[in-house]
Motif scaffolding. Structure first.
Motif, PDB file in Angstrom:
ATOM      1  N   ASP A 116      36.510  -1.195  61.933  1.00  0.00           N
ATOM      2  CA  ASP A 116      37.321  -1.173  60.711  1.00  0.00           C
ATOM      3  C   ASP A 116      36.403  -1.024  59.498  1.00  0.00           C
ATOM      4  O   ASP A 116      35.210  -1.337  59.577  1.00  0.00           O
TER       5      ASP A 116
ATOM      6  N   ARG B 106      27.781   7.972  61.722  1.00  0.00           N
ATOM      7  CA  ARG B 106      28.298   7.444  62.995  1.00  0.00           C
ATOM      8  C   ARG B 106      29.394   6.406  62.716  1.00  0.00           C
ATOM      9  O   ARG B 106      30.437   6.398  63.368  1.00  0.00           O
TER      10      ARG B 106
ATOM     11  N   GLU C 291      32.615   8.030  61.752  1.00  0.00           N
ATOM     12  CA  GLU C 291      33.349   8.519  62.932  1.00  0.00           C
ATOM     13  C   GLU C 291      34.024   7.364  63.670  1.00  0.00           C
ATOM     14  O   GLU C 291      35.170   7.487  64.110  1.00  0.00           O
ATOM     15  N   ASP C 292      33.301   6.227  63.761  1.00  0.00           N
ATOM     16  CA  ASP C 292      33.862   5.070  64.460  1.00  0.00           C
ATOM     17  C   ASP C 292      35.090   4.527  63.736  1.00  0.00           C
ATOM     18  O   ASP C 292      36.064   4.124  64.372  1.00  0.00           O
TER      19      ASP C 292
ATOM     20  N   ALA D 216      37.040   6.318  61.749  1.00  0.00           N
ATOM     21  CA  ALA D 216      38.097   7.329  61.862  1.00  0.00           C
ATOM     22  C   ALA D 216      38.772   7.275  63.231  1.00  0.00           C
ATOM     23  O   ALA D 216      39.974   7.509  63.347  1.00  0.00           O
ATOM     24  N   SER D 217      37.975   6.951  64.272  1.00  0.00           N
ATOM     25  CA  SER D 217      38.576   6.916  65.612  1.00  0.00           C
ATOM     26  C   SER D 217      38.967   5.490  66.013  1.00  0.00           C
ATOM     27  O   SER D 217      39.160   5.175  67.187  1.00  0.00           O
ATOM     28  N   ARG D 218      39.034   4.623  65.018  1.00  0.00           N
ATOM     29  CA  ARG D 218      39.574   3.259  65.182  1.00  0.00           C
ATOM     30  C   ARG D 218      38.741   2.364  66.087  1.00  0.00           C
ATOM     31  O   ARG D 218      39.224   1.401  66.639  1.00  0.00           O
ATOM     32  N   ARG D 219      37.471   2.698  66.262  1.00  0.00           N
ATOM     33  CA  ARG D 219      36.604   1.794  67.034  1.00  0.00           C
ATOM     34  C   ARG D 219      36.043   0.689  66.151  1.00  0.00           C
ATOM     35  O   ARG D 219      35.528  -0.311  66.622  1.00  0.00           O
TER      36      ARG D 219
END
Ligand SMILES: Nc1nc2c(ncn2[C@@H]2O[C@H](COP(=O)(O)OP(=O)(O)OP(=O)(O)O)[C@@H](O)[C@H]2O)c(=O)[nH]1
Ligand SMILES: [Mg+2]
Lengths: 100, 327
Positions: B310, B299, B302-303, B305-308
């Protein structure tokens, strides 16, 4: 699979010592001099003496057909004569590793 | 031609019994324990834990240098010389596993086979295949086994590629850098950083001539470090020339480390590395696919990778609460 090549003209003592230090699953012996009837069983005997009888021993080289049963009786698991297809030898070691 | 499979083909013996036998000098047990380490089996952790208190006696010497320079040949000769001086010698030779087939033909043993059945010698080849904790960690765990077996010296041969030289130099007590003279018009080049890591420099294959230029070059460039000026030894491994001098240089360096307290410093530097490597390995195991923390890890990936999130913040979430302060 890894193969440790020990070089030519090793004594049975050298071979068994190397097998123990490298903790191998199998030993492949090749003999072209005709001394296989003494050398091959000697390796099996020394392995047993070193409590390492679980290491599989295979033989090859110039071995007369009639010697093969005697070698097998002396504990050589398999004997590959001249002209054995490489594929057959590879297949043997692959399955031996899994079954033993 | 002995063959070794990378998987547990034969039943494994229980670790406590193996370690007891090892401490009594049983080579068969040593061989099996190194296999556990080499195959990165779960039992390896217990084995190393049991062995570690019984180590610290052996002097560990790392050998590095370009392929074909004569490392195995030198080690073979050196083993014989050291045996002549009543020292027990272990050898760990690291061979690159073929990246194509996952197999390897480990040939270093051929040039080391001279010592055959001598009970004071133990030679082990190791392949470089898949080590979660890094190759160097596994190699030096194998060194531990030979140390506990009672070897006075353990010689480690590695391929002089990538970062392996530095990896050796920070772990061994003495590092030997092996070079050879260039013949013909070839320009003598040395890998960057090589002048900083050696405690002893060997110019091998002097029988081929042209050694003077290389020796002069080395002499000009090498500087004393911590009060030790690295000696340059000329050898011809195939003829056995210069091997006594090499053995003498290593003995002198070992004595120097003891007199100056540098041995302890080097041991601590190595311990630092090993703790960090073990921590990294534990973390990597912790987040392996399938486990609860593995799902959290996915998880987070994914966070990130989607810039949510660092990567540094994600990493901190992996650490114990006390060390989660930002860095
Ligand atoms: N002329 C000459 N040849 C040597 C000498 N030392 C080693 N060789 C030869 O150089 C070749 C490579 O020797 P090795 O000892 O296998 O070298 P290595 O550094 O261990 O090689 P890798 O393990 O493949 O990196 C062999 O053919 C040796 O016989 C020497 O002093 N003089
Ligand atoms: Mg080599």
């Amino acid at each position: 699979m890894e193969v440790i090549y020990t070089g030519l003209r090793q004594t049975p003592e050298d071979i068994v010592e190397a097998a123990i230090q490298e903790d191998v699953d199998a030993i492949g012996l090749s003999c072209l001099s005709g001394a296989h009837m003494t050398l091959f069983p000697e390796v099996v005997k020394l392995l047993k003496k070193r409590k390492s009888g679980d290491i599989l021993v295979a033989g090859g080289g110039i071995i007369p057909e009639e010697d093969i049963p005697k070698l097998k009786k002396a504990g050589i698991k398999v004997v590959f004569g001249p002209g054995t297809p490489l594929r057959e030898i590879v297949a043997f070691f692959e399955t031996a590793g899994e079954g033993a | 031609m002995p063959a070794r499979k990378g998987t547990a083909a034969r039943p494994r013996d229980p670790v406590p019994g193996l370690v007891d036998s090892l401490l009594k000098g049983d080579k068969r047990a040593a061989g099996k324990l190194i296999s556990l380490i080499e195959d990165d089996e779960p039992e390896a952790t217990e084995a190393v834990a049991r062995i570690h208190p019984h180590t610290g006696r052996a002097h560990v010497v790392g050998f590095t240098g370009p392929p074909g320079v004569g490392k195995s040949s030198l080690i073979n000769r050196l083993v014989r010389t050291l045996r002549g001086r009543e020292r027990k010698v272990g050898v760990v030779a690291v061979d690159p596993t073929s990246p194509y087939t996952g197999g390897a033909v480990l040939g270093d043993r051929i040039r080391m086979a001279d010592t055959g059945v001598d009970p004071g010698v133990f030679i082990r080849s190791m392949a470089t295949r898949g080590h979660a904790g890094g190759l160097a960690l596994a190699t030096f765990d194998a060194v531990r086994v030979l140390d506990a077996l009672g070897m006075d010296l353990v010689l480690v041969e590695t391929v002089g590629a990538g970062q392996s030289e530095v990896e050796i130099a920070t772990r061994a007590h003495s590092t030997v850098v092996v070079e050879m003279p260039m013949t013909g018009d070839a320009v003598q080049t040395m890998k960057a950083g090589i002048l900083e890591i050696g405690d002893v420099y060997v110019v091998n294959k002097v029988d081929l001539g042209n050694a003077d230029v290389l020796v002069a070059n080395l002499k000009f460039q090498l500087e004393a470090r911590d009060g030790w000026t690295p000696p340059i030894i000329r050898t011809a491994a195939i003829e056995g020339r210069g091997i006594d001098e090499l053995a003498d240089a290593l003995m002198r360096h070992a004595a120097f480390l003891d007199e100056t307290g540098l041995r302890k410093k080097r041991e601590i530097a190595r311990a630092r590395l090993e703790i960090l490597e073990n921590a990294q390995r534990l973390l990597a195991r912790e987040v392996e696919a399938g486990s609860a923390s593995g799902r959290d890890f996915e998880r987070m990936a994914e966070d990130v990778a989607s810039r949510r999130l660092d990567p540094n913040a994600a990493a901190r979430k992996l650490l114990p609460t006390s060390s989660r302060k930002s860095s």
